[in-house]
Design an enzyme around this catalytic site. Structure first.
Site, short mmCIF file in Angstrom:
data_model
loop_
_atom_site.label_atom_id
_atom_site.label_comp_id
_atom_site.label_asym_id
_atom_site.label_seq_id
_atom_site.Cartn_x
_atom_site.Cartn_y
_atom_site.Cartn_z
N TYR A 32 -8.85 47.62 72.74
CA TYR A 32 -8.47 47.36 74.24
C TYR A 32 -8.63 45.83 74.18
O TYR A 32 -9.28 45.36 75.25
CB TYR A 32 -8.57 48.04 75.35
CG TYR A 32 -7.69 48.03 76.27
CD1 TYR A 32 -6.47 49.00 76.20
CD2 TYR A 32 -7.57 47.24 77.48
CE1 TYR A 32 -5.74 49.07 77.17
CE2 TYR A 32 -6.72 47.34 78.63
CZ TYR A 32 -5.43 48.30 78.31
OH TYR A 32 -4.46 48.38 79.05
N HIS A 37 -12.07 38.88 72.62
CA HIS A 37 -11.98 39.46 71.14
C HIS A 37 -11.53 38.40 70.34
O HIS A 37 -12.08 38.34 69.11
CB HIS A 37 -11.31 40.80 71.06
CG HIS A 37 -12.16 41.99 71.99
ND1 HIS A 37 -11.39 42.26 73.28
CD2 HIS A 37 -13.00 42.59 71.87
CE1 HIS A 37 -11.78 43.31 73.76
NE2 HIS A 37 -13.10 43.55 72.82
N ASP A 150 -21.92 40.02 76.29
CA ASP A 150 -23.04 41.05 76.24
C ASP A 150 -24.31 40.35 75.64
O ASP A 150 -24.70 40.49 74.28
CB ASP A 150 -22.36 42.13 75.16
CG ASP A 150 -21.17 42.79 75.75
OD1 ASP A 150 -21.28 43.85 76.87
OD2 ASP A 150 -20.03 42.26 75.57
N SER A 186 -12.55 44.66 78.56
CA SER A 186 -11.59 45.54 78.57
C SER A 186 -11.55 46.74 79.96
O SER A 186 -10.75 47.11 80.37
CB SER A 186 -11.89 46.65 77.44
OG SER A 186 -12.12 45.70 76.45
N ARG A 187 -12.94 46.50 80.61
CA ARG A 187 -13.22 47.34 81.63
C ARG A 187 -12.26 46.61 82.96
O ARG A 187 -12.34 47.44 84.08
CB ARG A 187 -14.38 47.39 81.82
CG ARG A 187 -15.14 48.31 80.91
CD ARG A 187 -16.71 48.96 81.47
NE ARG A 187 -17.05 49.93 80.58
CZ ARG A 187 -17.89 50.06 79.59
NH1 ARG A 187 -18.29 48.64 79.36
NH2 ARG A 187 -18.35 51.15 78.95
P1 AMP Z 1 -16.25 45.40 73.22
O1 AMP Z 1 -14.91 45.53 72.65
O2 AMP Z 1 -16.14 45.25 74.66
O3 AMP Z 1 -17.50 46.12 72.92
O4 AMP Z 1 -16.37 43.74 72.76
C1 AMP Z 1 -16.55 43.50 71.53
C2 AMP Z 1 -17.19 42.23 71.21
O5 AMP Z 1 -16.38 41.19 71.84
C3 AMP Z 1 -18.49 42.24 71.84
O6 AMP Z 1 -19.35 41.50 70.96
C4 AMP Z 1 -18.40 41.53 73.03
O7 AMP Z 1 -19.49 40.76 73.44
C5 AMP Z 1 -17.38 40.52 72.53
N1 AMP Z 1 -16.57 40.07 73.99
C6 AMP Z 1 -16.05 40.96 75.00
N2 AMP Z 1 -15.68 40.13 76.22
C7 AMP Z 1 -15.77 38.99 75.73
C8 AMP Z 1 -15.83 37.76 76.37
N3 AMP Z 1 -14.98 37.76 77.76
N4 AMP Z 1 -15.93 36.43 75.80
C9 AMP Z 1 -16.54 36.60 74.74
N5 AMP Z 1 -16.78 37.88 74.09
C10 AMP Z 1 -16.70 38.87 74.42
#
Ligand code: AMP
Length: 283
Positions: A32, A37, A150, A186-187
């Protein structure tokens, strides 16, 4: 761009790539996708020869009452976004492919996982480090990219890599925000129009804290109280935590003033949606 769904095939491909002296960059995601990302993807494209993006909603990092089953998923949309970025491979395994029925090994990083989301989400980081450790062994990256969004996850992964001698460089990338300041996530897709307005209280809290520090109001208790007041008067909100910590050990600091670099970390429920954000405060 190729889509790989099998662990063996991904590992064989990775070994072949390495045999040809080409470097691999890994961007682990739960799909998502959004611009946050994509900044990780672009950094990997810039730094390494072959970029692998993994898309896997990892069941073992969700608590029993959390949003695993309703987590947003849209593989076709993700695929087309990654195609446009000229990603080389998407690693897109099924749950059964990643976790055999007799799976019984986990990675647990102590210390940095104790506070913040570690306290609110028992078992979460163990799920994260276990799946990331597996992805490292499957994709064999030279570099792996994680977002500072994160922050605790990034610190935990760096500690795991150091403690367990993974020959991988971990690269942290800055938080990407919407135009009004909301950290992309994504949330965010769970939020109603009204909740979306309330969600801005996380970014407003960061701005407030930074402003207080600039004005010389550096007392940690006062900053936390001011943020809690701001959030409490925002509709639909429930505070999970507002903490100021050491940015390396993630030990929480309750007293004294902001001196040097400190991490402000927030987790707030907006309706049923739990959002996190953070920033470094510099005294
Ligand atoms: P997730 O799909 O939420 O597990 O995120 C995958 C990667 O993208 C993780 O390393 C997150 O920290 C990074 N990520 C998610 N949202 C952001 C954002 N707004 N800015 C930078 N990195 C992000």
């Amino acid at each position: 761009m190729e889509i790989i769904t099998k662990v063996n095939q991904m590992q064989m491909l990775a070994k072949d790539i390495k045999k040809n002296n080409r470097s691999i960059g890994l961007v682990p995601t739960m799909g998502y996708l959004h611009e946050g990302h994509l900044t990780l993807v672009r950094a990997s494209k810039r730094d390494t020869d072959v970029t692998v993006v993994s898309i896997f909603v990892n069941p073992i990092q969700f608590g029993p009452k959390e949003d695993f089953s309703r987590y947003p998923r849209d593989f076709e949309r993700d695929r087309s976004m990654l195609e446009k970025e000229c990603v080389d491979y998407i690693f897109y395994p099924s749950i059964d492919e990643m976790y055999q029925p007799d799976f019984s090994t986990t990675i647990n990083v102590e210390g940095v996982t104790k506070n913040l989301c570690g306290a609110s989400r028992p078992g979460h980081f163990q799920g994260v480090t276990t799946v990331v450790g597996k992805l490292f062994n499957i994709v064999l990256p030279d570099k792996a990219y994680f977002g500072e969004k994160d922050y605790q996850q990034l610190v935990t992964i760096k500690k795991m890599v150091k403690d367990l001698n993974f020959p991988i460089e971990i690269i942290g990338m800055p938080i990407v925000r919407e135009n009004d300041g909301l950290a992309m996530s994504s949330r965010n897709s769970y939020l109603s129009e009204e909740e979306r307005k309330s969600a801005l209280c996380l970014y407003k809290s960061i701005l407030l804290a930074k402003e207080m520090v600039i004005m010389g109001k550096k007392n940690i208790k006062d900053i936390i109280i001011a943020i809690e007041e701001l959030i409490k008067k925002t509709p639909f909100t429930k505070i999970d935590y507002v903490k100021i910590c050491d940015p390396e050990t993630l030990e929480c600091i309750e007293d004294g003033n902001i001196d040097g670099k400190k991490l402000l970390a927030l987790a707030v429920f907006i309706g049923n949606t739990r959002l996190i954000d953070n920033a470094i405060l510099e005294g």
